[in-house]
Write a protein that holds these residues in place. Structure first.
Motif, PDB file in Angstrom:
ATOM      1  N   GLN A  18       0.836  -1.128   0.135  1.00  0.00           N
ATOM      2  CA  GLN A  18      -0.051  -0.037   0.094  1.00  0.00           C
ATOM      3  C   GLN A  18       0.920   1.320   0.107  1.00  0.00           C
ATOM      4  OE1 GLN A  18      -3.076   0.016   3.057  1.00  0.00           O
ATOM      5  NE2 GLN A  18      -3.078  -2.301   3.392  1.00  0.00           N
ATOM      6  N   LEU A  19       0.687   2.076  -1.124  1.00  0.00           N
ATOM      7  CA  LEU A  19       1.197   3.432  -0.995  1.00  0.00           C
ATOM      8  C   LEU A  19       0.578   4.659  -1.391  1.00  0.00           C
ATOM      9  CD1 LEU A  19       4.076   4.793  -0.795  1.00  0.00           C
ATOM     10  CD2 LEU A  19       4.601   4.139  -3.333  1.00  0.00           C
ATOM     11  N   TYR A  20       0.441   5.551  -0.810  1.00  0.00           N
ATOM     12  CA  TYR A  20      -0.578   6.523  -0.865  1.00  0.00           C
ATOM     13  C   TYR A  20       0.114   7.980  -0.905  1.00  0.00           C
ATOM     14  CZ  TYR A  20      -3.483   2.796   0.024  1.00  0.00           C
ATOM     15  OH  TYR A  20      -4.388   1.521  -0.088  1.00  0.00           O
ATOM     16  N   HIS A  21      -0.343   8.751  -1.361  1.00  0.00           N
ATOM     17  CA  HIS A  21       0.052  10.405  -1.494  1.00  0.00           C
ATOM     18  C   HIS A  21      -1.026  11.256  -1.524  1.00  0.00           C
ATOM     19  CE1 HIS A  21       3.381   7.999  -3.348  1.00  0.00           C
ATOM     20  NE2 HIS A  21       4.187   8.929  -2.726  1.00  0.00           N
ATOM     21  N   GLY A  22      -0.932  12.382  -0.576  1.00  0.00           N
ATOM     22  CA  GLY A  22      -1.930  13.208  -0.511  1.00  0.00           C
ATOM     23  C   GLY A  22      -2.570  13.030   0.919  1.00  0.00           C
ATOM     24  N   ASP A  23      -2.677  14.566   1.395  1.00  0.00           N
ATOM     25  CA  ASP A  23      -3.145  14.345   2.952  1.00  0.00           C
ATOM     26  C   ASP A  23      -4.507  13.571   3.145  1.00  0.00           C
ATOM     27  OD1 ASP A  23      -3.032  15.188   5.789  1.00  0.00           O
ATOM     28  OD2 ASP A  23      -4.645  16.278   5.379  1.00  0.00           O
ATOM     29  N   ALA A  24      -5.363  13.698   2.323  1.00  0.00           N
ATOM     30  CA  ALA A  24      -7.047  13.201   2.563  1.00  0.00           C
ATOM     31  C   ALA A  24      -6.812  11.545   2.521  1.00  0.00           C
ATOM     32  CB  ALA A  24      -7.887  13.383   1.612  1.00  0.00           C
ATOM     33  N   GLU A  28      -7.019   8.820   5.757  1.00  0.00           N
ATOM     34  CA  GLU A  28      -8.003   7.801   5.838  1.00  0.00           C
ATOM     35  C   GLU A  28      -7.156   6.406   6.027  1.00  0.00           C
ATOM     36  OE1 GLU A  28     -11.044   5.546   2.898  1.00  0.00           O
ATOM     37  OE2 GLU A  28     -10.611   7.636   2.281  1.00  0.00           O
ATOM     38  N   LYS A  29      -6.200   6.218   5.381  1.00  0.00           N
ATOM     39  CA  LYS A  29      -5.423   4.990   5.205  1.00  0.00           C
ATOM     40  C   LYS A  29      -4.684   4.711   6.511  1.00  0.00           C
ATOM     41  CE  LYS A  29      -7.407   3.527   1.292  1.00  0.00           C
ATOM     42  NZ  LYS A  29      -8.116   2.337   1.024  1.00  0.00           N
ATOM     43  N   SER A  30      -4.111   5.624   7.118  1.00  0.00           N
ATOM     44  CA  SER A  30      -3.236   5.572   8.322  1.00  0.00           C
ATOM     45  C   SER A  30      -4.254   5.215   9.505  1.00  0.00           C
ATOM     46  CB  SER A  30      -2.573   6.682   8.617  1.00  0.00           C
ATOM     47  OG  SER A  30      -3.446   8.009   9.061  1.00  0.00           O
ATOM     48  N   LYS A  31      -5.629   5.807   9.309  1.00  0.00           N
ATOM     49  CA  LYS A  31      -6.413   5.504  10.683  1.00  0.00           C
ATOM     50  C   LYS A  31      -7.144   4.123  10.389  1.00  0.00           C
ATOM     51  CE  LYS A  31      -7.974  10.096  11.192  1.00  0.00           C
ATOM     52  NZ  LYS A  31      -8.927  11.210  10.729  1.00  0.00           N
ATOM     53  N   PHE A  32      -7.159   3.699   9.107  1.00  0.00           N
ATOM     54  CA  PHE A  32      -7.630   2.289   8.827  1.00  0.00           C
ATOM     55  C   PHE A  32      -6.791   1.472   9.020  1.00  0.00           C
ATOM     56  CE2 PHE A  32      -7.941  -1.043   5.930  1.00  0.00           C
ATOM     57  CZ  PHE A  32      -9.221  -1.864   6.101  1.00  0.00           C
ATOM     58  N   LEU A  33      -5.363   1.456   8.956  1.00  0.00           N
ATOM     59  CA  LEU A  33      -4.300   0.584   9.223  1.00  0.00           C
ATOM     60  C   LEU A  33      -4.326   0.378  10.477  1.00  0.00           C
ATOM     61  CD1 LEU A  33      -2.041  -1.341   8.374  1.00  0.00           C
ATOM     62  CD2 LEU A  33      -0.492   0.695   8.465  1.00  0.00           C
ATOM     63  N   LEU A  34      -4.484   1.436  11.319  1.00  0.00           N
ATOM     64  CA  LEU A  34      -4.501   1.336  13.019  1.00  0.00           C
ATOM     65  C   LEU A  34      -5.663   0.514  13.304  1.00  0.00           C
ATOM     66  CD1 LEU A  34      -3.465   4.829  14.102  1.00  0.00           C
ATOM     67  CD2 LEU A  34      -2.037   2.940  14.418  1.00  0.00           C
ATOM     68  N   THR A  35      -6.734   0.549  12.938  1.00  0.00           N
ATOM     69  CA  THR A  35      -7.914  -0.158  13.343  1.00  0.00           C
ATOM     70  C   THR A  35      -7.846  -1.644  12.886  1.00  0.00           C
ATOM     71  OG1 THR A  35      -9.264   0.639  11.481  1.00  0.00           O
ATOM     72  CG2 THR A  35      -9.536   1.895  13.690  1.00  0.00           C
ATOM     73  N   GLU A  36      -7.070  -1.771  11.731  1.00  0.00           N
ATOM     74  CA  GLU A  36      -7.001  -2.998  10.950  1.00  0.00           C
ATOM     75  C   GLU A  36      -6.252  -4.039  11.843  1.00  0.00           C
ATOM     76  OE1 GLU A  36      -4.691  -3.529   7.244  1.00  0.00           O
ATOM     77  OE2 GLU A  36      -6.588  -4.281   6.340  1.00  0.00           O
ATOM     78  N   VAL A  37      -5.091  -3.315  12.525  1.00  0.00           N
ATOM     79  CA  VAL A  37      -4.278  -4.126  13.585  1.00  0.00           C
ATOM     80  C   VAL A  37      -4.716  -4.074  15.142  1.00  0.00           C
ATOM     81  CG1 VAL A  37      -2.169  -4.123  12.145  1.00  0.00           C
ATOM     82  CG2 VAL A  37      -2.527  -2.328  13.861  1.00  0.00           C
ATOM     83  N   GLY A  38      -6.041  -3.503  15.174  1.00  0.00           N
ATOM     84  CA  GLY A  38      -6.784  -3.508  16.455  1.00  0.00           C
ATOM     85  C   GLY A  38      -6.253  -2.402  17.465  1.00  0.00           C
ATOM     86  N   LEU A  39      -5.558  -1.306  16.954  1.00  0.00           N
ATOM     87  CA  LEU A  39      -5.227  -0.163  17.795  1.00  0.00           C
ATOM     88  C   LEU A  39      -6.281   1.148  17.566  1.00  0.00           C
ATOM     89  CD1 LEU A  39      -1.503  -0.532  17.020  1.00  0.00           C
ATOM     90  CD2 LEU A  39      -2.684  -0.811  19.103  1.00  0.00           C
ATOM     91  N   PRO A  40      -6.392   1.877  18.389  1.00  0.00           N
ATOM     92  CA  PRO A  40      -7.027   2.984  18.306  1.00  0.00           C
ATOM     93  C   PRO A  40      -6.711   4.002  17.140  1.00  0.00           C
ATOM     94  CG  PRO A  40      -6.153   3.012  20.423  1.00  0.00           C
ATOM     95  CD  PRO A  40      -5.673   1.866  19.647  1.00  0.00           C
ATOM     96  N   ASN A  41      -7.983   4.461  16.399  1.00  0.00           N
ATOM     97  CA  ASN A  41      -7.751   5.170  15.272  1.00  0.00           C
ATOM     98  C   ASN A  41      -7.053   6.576  15.435  1.00  0.00           C
ATOM     99  OD1 ASN A  41      -9.739   6.438  16.224  1.00  0.00           O
ATOM    100  ND2 ASN A  41     -10.911   6.489  14.405  1.00  0.00           N
ATOM    101  N   GLU A  51       2.814  11.295   2.545  1.00  0.00           N
ATOM    102  CA  GLU A  51       2.825   9.877   1.972  1.00  0.00           C
ATOM    103  C   GLU A  51       2.896   8.996   3.032  1.00  0.00           C
ATOM    104  OE1 GLU A  51       6.130   8.831  -0.750  1.00  0.00           O
ATOM    105  OE2 GLU A  51       6.983   7.404   0.524  1.00  0.00           O
ATOM    106  N   THR A  52       2.006   7.941   2.825  1.00  0.00           N
ATOM    107  CA  THR A  52       1.757   6.798   3.832  1.00  0.00           C
ATOM    108  C   THR A  52       2.245   5.414   2.865  1.00  0.00           C
ATOM    109  OG1 THR A  52       0.164   7.922   5.078  1.00  0.00           O
ATOM    110  CG2 THR A  52       0.160   5.465   5.183  1.00  0.00           C
ATOM    111  N   GLY A  53       2.931   4.751   3.282  1.00  0.00           N
ATOM    112  CA  GLY A  53       3.266   3.010   2.988  1.00  0.00           C
ATOM    113  C   GLY A  53       3.366   2.195   3.822  1.00  0.00           C
TER     114      GLY A  53
END
Length: 179
Positions: A18-24, A28-41, A51-53
């Motif tokens: 997963q590789l994303y560019h741009g704040d919006a 979204e993806k960083s919060k989703f990744l946190l919840t995907e591994v069971g951590l608070p968003n 960038e998020t990777g």
């Protein structure tokens, strides 16, 4: 004035599942990744993410913001600084080898290196330093409720509805296992 030199290489970017560019989309993806591994968003309330990777095979994740930022977690009265680049390895209920995050304890800034949920769930989240010092706080202090009241894709709705902190934490963990 120093120029920023990222630790993230072209090879890492090429290996990213997963590789994303741009704040919006990065928010979204960083919060989703946190919840995907069971951590608070709300663990990483970054600003202007460029960038998020994520490399799923190793659990390595990175977030790059335009500039370093600070956030005060009001519910626990803690100030946290986020470097321009944050890196870590994630796994269910845990962030390891964390870089780029410091917290203010009394009058000094302390580097955080690990974050994990109590197992079995107690409603607490633990923060550790490279020296082995640790603090625990309520998980709910790091949960962001979405503005419209509708969870993002793959996110668990943690609005009160009479649920205890333990039930909210368990819902996050169950949702991550279902993904």
């Amino acid at each position: 004035m120093s120029t920023f030199k990222s630790k993230i290489t072209d090879e890492m970017r090429a290996a990213a599942t997963q590789l994303y560019h741009g704040d919006a989309i990065c928010q979204e993806k960083s919060k989703f990744l946190l919840t995907e591994v069971g951590l608070p968003n709300g663990l990483l309330p970054l600003k202007d993410i460029e960038e998020t990777g994520y490399i799923e095979e190793t659990g390595f994740v990175w977030l790059i913001q335009k500039q370093k930022s600070q956030h005060k977690f009001e519910k626990i009265d803690r100030l946290v600084q986020y470097a321009k680049e944050i890196t870590a390895y994630v796994e269910p209920g845990k962030i390891k080898k964390l870089t780029g995050v410091t917290t203010r304890e009394f009058f000094i800034w302390i580097t955080l290196s690990e974050i994990d949920l109590d197992n079995p769930p107690t409603g607490k989240i633990n923060f550790r330093t490279p020296a082995g010092l640790s603090r625990s706080f309520p998980v709910e202090a790091f949960v962001i409720e979405e503005e419209k009241g509708i969870p993002m894709e793959g996110e668990v709705d943690l609005k009160s509805n009479g649920a205890t902190t333990e039930e909210k934490t368990e819902a996050v963990i169950k949702a991550s296992a279902a993904v």
